[in-house]
Design a protein around this motif. Sequence first.
Motif, short mmCIF file in Angstrom:
data_model
loop_
_atom_site.label_atom_id
_atom_site.label_comp_id
_atom_site.label_asym_id
_atom_site.label_seq_id
_atom_site.Cartn_x
_atom_site.Cartn_y
_atom_site.Cartn_z
N GLU A 167 -2.54 -1.04 5.28
CA GLU A 167 -2.69 -0.79 6.71
C GLU A 167 -2.15 -1.96 7.53
OE1 GLU A 167 -6.83 1.90 6.73
OE2 GLU A 167 -6.89 -0.26 7.07
N ASP A 214 1.54 -2.49 7.95
CA ASP A 214 2.12 -1.66 9.00
C ASP A 214 1.82 -2.24 10.37
OD1 ASP A 214 3.36 1.12 9.70
OD2 ASP A 214 1.53 1.02 10.90
N SER A 215 0.53 -2.54 10.60
CA SER A 215 0.11 -3.14 11.87
C SER A 215 -1.36 -3.49 11.77
CB SER A 215 0.36 -2.16 13.03
OG SER A 215 -0.34 -2.56 14.19
N SER A 225 -3.39 -0.45 12.65
CA SER A 225 -3.14 0.78 11.87
C SER A 225 -4.29 1.03 10.90
CB SER A 225 -1.83 0.66 11.10
OG SER A 225 -0.72 0.67 11.98
N THR A 250 -1.89 4.61 14.29
CA THR A 250 -1.64 3.30 14.89
C THR A 250 -1.97 3.35 16.37
OG1 THR A 250 0.14 2.87 13.31
CG2 THR A 250 0.07 1.50 15.28
N ASP A 285 2.89 6.46 5.69
CA ASP A 285 2.87 5.05 5.29
C ASP A 285 4.11 4.65 4.51
OD1 ASP A 285 2.47 6.38 2.93
OD2 ASP A 285 0.60 5.38 2.40
#
Length: 353
Positions: free
Chosen positions: A100, A103-104, A107, A117, A128
């Motif tokens: 997670e 990704d950000s 997120s 997100t 993902d």
Amino acid sequence: MKTISIPEDPLRQERIKRSLRAKCAAYNAFFYIFGALAVLAFVGAIAAVIVLELRSGLPAWLGYTLLGSLLGGGAICGAAAYGFTRLIAHADRARLDFWERCDSEDSFYVGEGTLATFQRDALFLHGDGGGTQTIRIPYSEIRLISVCTRRAPKEKGEWSVVLELPARYLAKDKRAAGDEKVLVQTDAKTRLYDCISAHGLTLLGEENKAQKNRRYVLKKRFYVPVPDKRRRSLIMTVLGACAAVAGIPVAILLNATAGSFLIVIGGFLGGRSLLSFLGAKSVFAVYEEGVYHKDSNGADRIFLKWEELERISRQTVKDAPALELKCIYGSYYVPDIAGVYEYLSEVSPEKCG
């Protein structure tokens, strides 16, 4: 859960992802290995009793040593298998959290391979594995609900955040979806609560705060037996009792080991079936703090606090009378046991109707 720092280099991120995936796979493999060894050890213990009885020339100490080793080994392997289930859950949480945050920091997983997100003015759903296909949902059309799933009448439960999204954003035929809603769920985390607060969003439902894990106060319990399951359990109880009783003359007159084996197996089967007979009932209980339901199998158990319940009403589900327990995030349907609705109308008339 220990937080793994996110390296800036994408190649290092991929190496850590592979390492976490390999760790989960290794824990799963060890779980199956130790589980299989535990089963083999207990089966071997039963076989050892029979073989040692037939081979009466073997020393007694050898038989007891072999039997004790197999039983002890089975217990150790069973405990190890249980320990690996805990390690699997812990490693999987760490793996998903790392993916997670790669990704950000905003997120969160809301399903298999799907991330949500939080951005400046809308929520974005995307895979993902990269790619450009995303679904943008404005915050004005989303509800966020804090939920604590309790499977027993006590304070402790599993916390999550449910996102109520318009179905038309996810459906292929947007017009057919109309005003329907879709619920997706993500694990409750401090990072998620901080994210919701930072974006100025409202979190409905029960507040996630540390409380003492106390048991609730029972007011009244209702139950209805399940005839088919009770009939099967009664037959197995009688068979187990007959086997245990038959083992006594066999042990005295014919063979002590064979008789003891019959007594143990019959007693185990009869006792287990008796417990199943007593538990073959659907239970609905009313507590000072809320209501509790357990089905006849014990698999479907739910406790709902009064604050969660918006309305309790009578419905018909699959041609059977049922009670609808409506919450802010959805409804639960449980069997309408005689006397339950009338009692609920007395203790909480504002919820019934």
